[in-house]
Design an enzyme around this catalytic site. Sequence first.
Site, PDB file in Angstrom:
ATOM      1  CD  GLN A 139      -2.365  -1.355   2.758  1.00 13.42           C
ATOM      2  OE1 GLN A 139      -3.540  -1.116   2.939  1.00 13.42           O
ATOM      3  NE2 GLN A 139      -1.592  -1.766   3.743  1.00 13.42           N
ATOM      4  CG  ASP A 196      -8.990  -1.436  12.555  1.00 16.22           C
ATOM      5  OD1 ASP A 196      -7.965  -1.110  13.213  1.00 16.22           O
ATOM      6  OD2 ASP A 196      -9.606  -0.657  11.808  1.00 16.22           O
TER       7      ASP A 196
HETATM    8  N1  SAM Z   1      -9.645   2.726  10.856  1.00 14.44           N
HETATM    9  C1  SAM Z   1      -9.429   2.467   9.455  1.00 14.44           C
HETATM   10  C2  SAM Z   1     -10.680   2.518   8.665  1.00 14.44           C
HETATM   11  O1  SAM Z   1     -11.740   2.508   9.270  1.00 14.44           O
HETATM   12  O2  SAM Z   1     -10.562   2.609   7.437  1.00 14.44           O
HETATM   13  C3  SAM Z   1      -8.697   1.161   9.314  1.00 14.44           C
HETATM   14  C4  SAM Z   1      -7.390   1.283   9.999  1.00 14.44           C
HETATM   15  S1  SAM Z   1      -6.214   0.047   9.850  1.00 14.44           S
HETATM   16  C5  SAM Z   1      -4.894   1.061   9.399  1.00 14.44           C
HETATM   17  C6  SAM Z   1      -6.605  -0.860   8.382  1.00 14.44           C
HETATM   18  C7  SAM Z   1      -5.576  -1.968   8.246  1.00 14.44           C
HETATM   19  O3  SAM Z   1      -6.094  -3.069   7.510  1.00 14.44           O
HETATM   20  C8  SAM Z   1      -4.308  -1.525   7.501  1.00 14.44           C
HETATM   21  O4  SAM Z   1      -3.210  -1.614   8.385  1.00 14.44           O
HETATM   22  C9  SAM Z   1      -4.179  -2.535   6.348  1.00 14.44           C
HETATM   23  O5  SAM Z   1      -2.839  -2.873   6.058  1.00 14.44           O
HETATM   24  C10 SAM Z   1      -4.954  -3.709   6.909  1.00 14.44           C
HETATM   25  N2  SAM Z   1      -5.433  -4.684   5.921  1.00 14.44           N
HETATM   26  C11 SAM Z   1      -5.998  -4.434   4.716  1.00 14.44           C
HETATM   27  N3  SAM Z   1      -6.313  -5.603   4.103  1.00 14.44           N
HETATM   28  C12 SAM Z   1      -5.948  -6.619   4.948  1.00 14.44           C
HETATM   29  C13 SAM Z   1      -6.029  -8.047   4.890  1.00 14.44           C
HETATM   30  N4  SAM Z   1      -6.549  -8.665   3.819  1.00 14.44           N
HETATM   31  N5  SAM Z   1      -5.563  -8.765   5.937  1.00 14.44           N
HETATM   32  C14 SAM Z   1      -5.045  -8.139   7.028  1.00 14.44           C
HETATM   33  N6  SAM Z   1      -4.928  -6.786   7.145  1.00 14.44           N
HETATM   34  C15 SAM Z   1      -5.386  -6.033   6.110  1.00 14.44           C
END
Ligand code: SAM
Length: 300
Positions: free
Chosen positions: A47, A173
């Site tokens: 990302q 999340d």
């Molecule tokens: N609070 C935010 C929102 O509501 O949009 C989300 C925050 S958190 C940073 C989102 C996290 O999901 C990111 O660190 C991203 O790398 C992770 N993520 C995205 N796709 C994923 C997957 N398939 N498996 C695990 N983590 C994932």
Amino acid sequence: MSEGENSSAATFAATAIEGWRVETLYSDIAQAFKVKKVLHESATGKQDLAVLDTERLGRVLFLDGVVQTTEADEFVYHEMLTHVPLFAHGAAKRVLVIGGGDGGMLREIVKHKEVEKITLVEIDKGVVDFSKKHLPSLSDGAFDDERVEVAFEDGARYVSRFKRKTFDVIIVDSTDPEGPGAALFTKEFYQNCKERLGKGGILVTQNGVPFLQPDELRDTMTKFSELFEDHSAYLANVPTYYGGPMALGWGSDSARRRQVSEKVLEDRFAAADIKTRYYTPAVHKAAFALPRYIEELMPK
Ligand code: SAM
């Protein structure tokens, strides 16, 4: 033009001028942030990651141009996606967080002393490393809690792999359903989460802002209705998740979890002695009252 129109014209013009960052979640509307300093920008290979220090919201984490969390208002989202399922459950020992690489969920979960094991499964190690360094207030040391284990892999793959593991609460999340986040909005993923839940377990999910992203909630709720005895959504007002209240999905095979009384929640909240800035037992119960335009997105 009136004062208001003057200022909106000035704001609109400013977004085209150096010193502002415009969120790119939508193609036809956007919110902009006046930038004090770009603390870091990089492509993690999964990302594009950026942390900016802003005038009013403190540090802001962007992933692929979309606001993930800000120091000023992250407490709303992190408190509501943790304390609502944990106080509703009342005796959660094992918690799984999918995503959550910024550590905000962990910070709130470790406050629950009854929780014995917290597993965080984050696809992008860069987000964890980065957030520890540039957004330390989010995790506030929670990554070092001895109950926390972190796995760096796709959360969808994780829940499909560990057939014997069970959890009392699973918190998704995630980013929005684009890129790596898309895998966390499929029926197969929700089915595997259901199979990972112990008796009376609860699954909660990030489901966007229904006023602007109605399909995200409608799709998840349709899948939940096919998988769980009890499914619903509850709301949290996160100022930088632009467009009105944010919806959080709820799925459980135990209807009584969602129906727990405010009195029981008050007793649990008092016993836990957790300081919050948004969550209260009354807000917990009220969060499940859906305005008509959101209720209409729920499966009939
Ligand atoms: N609070 C935010 C929102 O509501 O949009 C989300 C925050 S958190 C940073 C989102 C996290 O999901 C990111 O660190 C991203 O790398 C992770 N993520 C995205 N796709 C994923 C997957 N398939 N498996 C695990 N983590 C994932």
